[in-house]
Enzyme design. Structure first.
Site, PDB file in Angstrom:
ATOM      1  N   HIS A 117       0.170   8.687   6.403  1.00  0.00           N
ATOM      2  CA  HIS A 117       1.454   9.308   6.065  1.00  0.00           C
ATOM      3  C   HIS A 117       1.355  10.828   5.977  1.00  0.00           C
ATOM      4  O   HIS A 117       2.263  11.483   5.493  1.00  0.00           O
ATOM      5  CB  HIS A 117       2.006   8.721   4.752  1.00  0.00           C
ATOM      6  N   SER A 187       2.686  -1.250  -3.060  1.00  0.00           N
ATOM      7  CA  SER A 187       3.689  -2.306  -3.222  1.00  0.00           C
ATOM      8  C   SER A 187       3.861  -3.108  -1.933  1.00  0.00           C
ATOM      9  O   SER A 187       4.512  -4.143  -1.934  1.00  0.00           O
ATOM     10  CB  SER A 187       5.029  -1.695  -3.638  1.00  0.00           C
TER      11      SER A 187
END
Ligand code: OAD
Length: 253
Positions: A117, A187
């Protein structure tokens, strides 16, 4: 399903890959995204982390990233980051993939990190495309400009953007060739990172999850360890796990 079982599978592994998320840096004092006090709580991520937001108001977007850069600069890597760096030095075939943009894995001593990212500590020119490291915070000017005159943008992946194909290909290769795949502090709600664990599972790898809470991966994980990364990563990865931790079943933590 216990730490003991996870350590046993790790000891038998020839190729190890790890995917980390914001939970890996939470105990360093860096907010996660989707937890109660997370960065995405109370507003839409697209309003600061998208090309459209930057085109609308680059100063606003840079102010938000500068605040994050200042927060991270004041934080230190935790015992989980250090355990991963230590493990890399001892493991023949190891790949660390992170969704985190904070640079803490590198500061802890990890040598090869696939930052899929991007990084808060890189900037990219919106004109000439040059990418470079930018460690200063505060920046001398906000929004910053390239020598070519065009605006610089944060070197992170925004909503609606694609990941660097070369980095992503490397991450896939690692996930598909690992016989032990560790997923720590994420998550699992963002693609394609979340699919990496699925790829490892499909290839028959042992998939071990470390998280404070159940995630969509939990029911399918080989071992799901419930707890914080700063305690569980050293307990799993260091040659000698802290006394008393080996035989505690994960669900009792
Ligand atoms: P999230 O905020 O979505 O999830 C953090 C996860 O870490 C949750 O499952 C928590 O239960 C867990 N967690 C929190 N503290 C922990 C701790 N101390 N030890 C272990 N687990 C802990 O963060 P990510 O999954 O990393 O992308 O989010 C993925 C991506 O979504 C980010 O990289 C970011 C965001 O939008 C971009 O900005 C492109």
């Amino acid at each position: 399903m216990s730490l003991h079982e996870a350590r046993r599978r790790l000891a038998a592994a020839r190729s190890v890959a790890v995917l980390t998320g914001a939970g890996g840096s939470a105990e360093s004092g860096i907010p996660t995204f989707r937890d109660a006090a997370g960065l995405w709580k109370g507003f839409r991520p697209e309003d600061v982390a998208s090309p459209e937001a930057f085109a609308r108001d680059p100063g606003f977007v840079w102010d938000w990233y500068e605040a994050r850069r200042r927060t991270v600069a004041a934080c230190e890597p935790n015992a989980g980051h250090r355990a991963l760096a230590d493990f890399e030095r001892r493991c023949g075939s190891f790949t660390l993939i992170t969704q985190n943009v904070d640079g803490l894995h590198t500061r802890a001593g990890s040598r090869r990190v696939l930052e899929i990212h991007g990084s808060l500590w890189r900037v990219r020119c919106t004109g000439c495309g040059e990418t470079r490291e930018e460690l200063r915070t505060p920046l001398p000017e906000v929004p910053p400009r390239c020598a070519c005159g065009a605006l610089l943008r944060p070197g992170v992946v925004w909503f609606g953007e694609t990941l660097d194909p070369a980095l992503l290909a490397e991450a896939w290769r690692a996930a598909e060739s690992a016989d032990f795949f560790l997923v720590a502090g994420t998550s699992g709600q963002v693609q394609p990172a979340a699919s990496l664990a699925e790829a490892a599972l499909a290839r028959g790898a042992a998939v071990v999850e470390i998280n404070l809470e159940p995630t969509p991966l939990t029911p399918r994980a080989t071992v799901a360890l419930r707890g914080g990364c700063a305690a569980l990563l050293p307990a799993l990865l260091l040659p000698e796990a802290p006394t008393g931790m080996q035989d505690i079943p994960s669900k009792e933590r």
